[in-house]
Enzyme design. Structure first.
Site, PDB file in Angstrom:
ATOM      1  N   SER A 128     166.813  26.075 -50.153  1.00 14.14           N
ATOM      2  CA  SER A 128     167.506  25.520 -49.022  1.00 14.14           C
ATOM      3  C   SER A 128     166.875  25.432 -47.640  1.00 14.14           C
ATOM      4  O   SER A 128     167.467  25.361 -46.591  1.00 14.14           O
ATOM      5  CB  SER A 128     169.001  26.218 -48.915  1.00 14.14           C
ATOM      6  OG  SER A 128     168.531  27.792 -49.019  1.00 14.14           O
ATOM      7  N   GLU A 148     161.448  33.410 -48.348  1.00 14.25           N
ATOM      8  CA  GLU A 148     160.730  33.340 -47.150  1.00 14.25           C
ATOM      9  C   GLU A 148     160.615  34.686 -46.846  1.00 14.25           C
ATOM     10  O   GLU A 148     161.119  35.655 -47.218  1.00 14.25           O
ATOM     11  CB  GLU A 148     162.128  32.546 -46.208  1.00 14.25           C
ATOM     12  CG  GLU A 148     162.475  31.319 -46.253  1.00 14.25           C
ATOM     13  CD  GLU A 148     161.115  30.262 -46.222  1.00 14.25           C
ATOM     14  OE1 GLU A 148     160.054  30.802 -45.743  1.00 14.25           O
ATOM     15  OE2 GLU A 148     161.571  29.184 -46.511  1.00 14.25           O
ATOM     16  N   ALA A 153     163.794  32.137 -56.765  1.00 14.21           N
ATOM     17  CA  ALA A 153     164.966  31.205 -57.586  1.00 14.21           C
ATOM     18  C   ALA A 153     164.688  31.231 -58.977  1.00 14.21           C
ATOM     19  O   ALA A 153     165.431  31.034 -59.633  1.00 14.21           O
ATOM     20  CB  ALA A 153     164.884  29.833 -56.934  1.00 14.21           C
ATOM     21  N   TYR A 166     160.707  12.503 -56.175  1.00  8.91           N
ATOM     22  CA  TYR A 166     160.116  11.511 -55.503  1.00  8.91           C
ATOM     23  C   TYR A 166     159.228  10.527 -56.407  1.00  8.91           C
ATOM     24  O   TYR A 166     158.787  10.991 -57.450  1.00  8.91           O
ATOM     25  CB  TYR A 166     159.196  12.101 -54.613  1.00  8.91           C
ATOM     26  CG  TYR A 166     158.223  11.101 -53.459  1.00  8.91           C
ATOM     27  CD1 TYR A 166     158.996  10.253 -52.670  1.00  8.91           C
ATOM     28  CD2 TYR A 166     156.923  11.057 -53.620  1.00  8.91           C
ATOM     29  CE1 TYR A 166     158.446   9.473 -51.799  1.00  8.91           C
ATOM     30  CE2 TYR A 166     156.221  10.088 -52.942  1.00  8.91           C
ATOM     31  CZ  TYR A 166     156.983   9.237 -51.849  1.00  8.91           C
ATOM     32  OH  TYR A 166     156.402   8.543 -51.020  1.00  8.91           O
ATOM     33  N   TYR A 185     149.786  11.179 -57.808  1.00  7.77           N
ATOM     34  CA  TYR A 185     151.257  11.678 -57.836  1.00  7.77           C
ATOM     35  C   TYR A 185     152.081  11.225 -58.892  1.00  7.77           C
ATOM     36  O   TYR A 185     151.905  11.968 -59.762  1.00  7.77           O
ATOM     37  CB  TYR A 185     152.102  11.214 -56.542  1.00  7.77           C
ATOM     38  CG  TYR A 185     153.316  12.092 -56.218  1.00  7.77           C
ATOM     39  CD1 TYR A 185     153.215  13.146 -55.479  1.00  7.77           C
ATOM     40  CD2 TYR A 185     154.365  11.557 -56.686  1.00  7.77           C
ATOM     41  CE1 TYR A 185     154.353  14.077 -55.563  1.00  7.77           C
ATOM     42  CE2 TYR A 185     155.419  12.588 -56.516  1.00  7.77           C
ATOM     43  CZ  TYR A 185     155.563  13.588 -55.856  1.00  7.77           C
ATOM     44  OH  TYR A 185     156.785  14.457 -55.655  1.00  7.77           O
ATOM     45  N   THR A 224     156.591  16.598 -45.290  1.00  2.74           N
ATOM     46  CA  THR A 224     157.304  18.186 -45.341  1.00  2.74           C
ATOM     47  C   THR A 224     155.736  18.964 -45.690  1.00  2.74           C
ATOM     48  O   THR A 224     154.687  18.695 -45.849  1.00  2.74           O
ATOM     49  CB  THR A 224     158.049  18.089 -46.533  1.00  2.74           C
ATOM     50  OG1 THR A 224     157.112  17.848 -47.943  1.00  2.74           O
ATOM     51  CG2 THR A 224     159.094  17.024 -46.611  1.00  2.74           C
TER      52      THR A 224
END
Length: 402
Positions: free
Chosen positions: A52, A78, A114, A231, A241, A282
């Site tokens: 998040s 974090e 997570a 993506y 990718y 990002t």
């Protein structure tokens, strides 16, 4: 108190410190960019956003709060302020929690791995004790270099490699003075168990584990929906990718969506899908060879017609909550990338790609925008911030109010 002047020191696209006030202002800007909410305060659905604090996960959190009126839980991983500043995601989470409180949204943030069952237990307990034992939506947006399997203790590491043969591509780099250069870089192909390792980290295994874990605790509400953010991207970047190790993980994610969708339809009348988002700057995307060049050229073609992540996630929340039809493609995916993948847009970008050199790049790509976007990931290049002034870096992690 721990105030100091924070300078934007970097190694390539990676910055060593983050600016708390810049991160706060960026979160404010994202919230203000969201259209008026479609749900009254206090009546919003209960949602869980995994990942998040950055990129599309942050956009999902802010769009969910400001547009869909969600309440619930955000999960991220974090680092707290210490010798260096906290990570940018630390400060963004604090800013998001502040805005949620101001707007009457009950949003709790869990800082932890997570992938671990301990965090899953913590989230399940919060859902049961604070949110009435029901979960309406789960958005999964995790990009990580490694994952520890909770069952075996095995540690898997993801890699960015093509499959089959080496791949040479153009890429954008900054020299020691910050000047842009277009270079060719060759990446060796995957070998050994590189593909399996990457799928174990970035595929659908942990997403499925989350859904199963919460279902076993009877926490999925009737009509529960879940979306994993993904993506596809341009043919220009496909070899490294979508056709590479990360692409194998994305294919596994889509296969997991189909399995979960069938299960949820039968058990709670629910849905599972992947959401194919469009290109953006990002912290994860700048690590992929060729992506920085591609995104800069895409901005050069489209300018302000590019849709920012928060705008894309507004559309996803509208579809998840029924404000707009939940239209899926033939593979069961929500497509939020149609503006990027428009054939005319891709042709224009490809023409610029073929012409891109260190001498021509400033005329072909919007490098000022790209550079600012990279710096903004860490709270720099934000209008209205005095970067010569000392700022408090010891920002506490947000604690839930009773």
């Amino acid at each position: 108190m721990s105030e100091r002047v924070i300078e934007p020191r970097s190694r390539g696209f990676l910055f060593l410190d983050s600016h708390p006030e810049g991160c706060r202002r960026l979160v404010d800007e994202m919230w203000q960019a969201v259209p008026a909410p479609v749900t009254a305060v206090g009546d919003g659905p209960v949602a869980l956003v995994i990942g998040s604090s950055a990129g599309y996960g942050l956009a999902a959190t802010i769009a969910g709060l400001a547009r869909a009126g969600i309440r619930g839980i955000g999960v991220c991983f974090e680092k707290a302020p210490a010798r260096r500043t906290g990570t940018a995601g630390w400060y963004r989470t604090a800013a998001t929690a502040r805005l949620a409180r101001q707007h009457g949204r009950d949003m709790v943030f869990v800082n932890g791995d997570a992938f671990s069952d301990a965090v899953k237990e913590q989230v399940a307990d919060l859902l049961a004790e604070r949110f009435g034992g029901r979960l309406d939506h789960l958005v999964y947006s995790v990009a990580a270099p490694r994952r520890t399997d909770p069952d075996t203790g095995d540690v898997y590491a993801s890699v960015l490699k093509p499959t089959g043969s080496p791949h040479t591509t153009k890429t954008l780099v900054l020299d020691e003075h910050g000047a842009p250069e277009v270079k060719e870089v060759t990446t060796a192909p995957a070998e050994g168990d590189d593909v399996e390792q990457t799928v174990a980290v970035m595929g659908g295994a942990d997403w499925e584990r989350w859904v199963t874990f919460l279902a076993d605790r009877s926490l999925l509400a009737p009509g529960f929906s879940t979306a994993a953010l993904s993506y596809i991207g341009s043919p220009l970047t496909a070899a490294i990718y979508r056709q590479g190790t990360i692409g194998a993980a994305k294919s596994h994610l889509e296969a997991t969506a189909r399995t979960l969708d069938e299960r949820l339809r039968k058990t709670v009348g629910g849905r599972a899908m992947t959401s194919v988002n469009a290109a953006a700057v990002t912290q994860s995307s700048t690590a992929v060879p060729g992506i920085a060049l591609y995104v800069g050229l895409l901005r050069g073609v489209l300018g302000d017609a590019m849709v920012a992540p928060v705008g894309q996630l507004v559309e996803l929340w509208d579809r998840l909550t029924g404000a707009r039809p939940l239209d899926l493609d033939d593979e069961g995916r929500v497509r939020l990338d149609t503006w990027e993948m428009d054939p005319a847009v891709q042709r224009a970008v490809a023409e610029r790609w073929d012409s891109a050199t260190s001498g021509t790049i400033t005329a072909l790509a919007d490098l000022d925008w790209f550079s600012d976007e990279v710096r903004r990931l860490y709270g720099f290049s934000v209008p209205g911030i005095d970067y010569t002034a000392a700022v408090e870096t010891d920002v506490p992690w947000p604690t839930p109010t009773t």
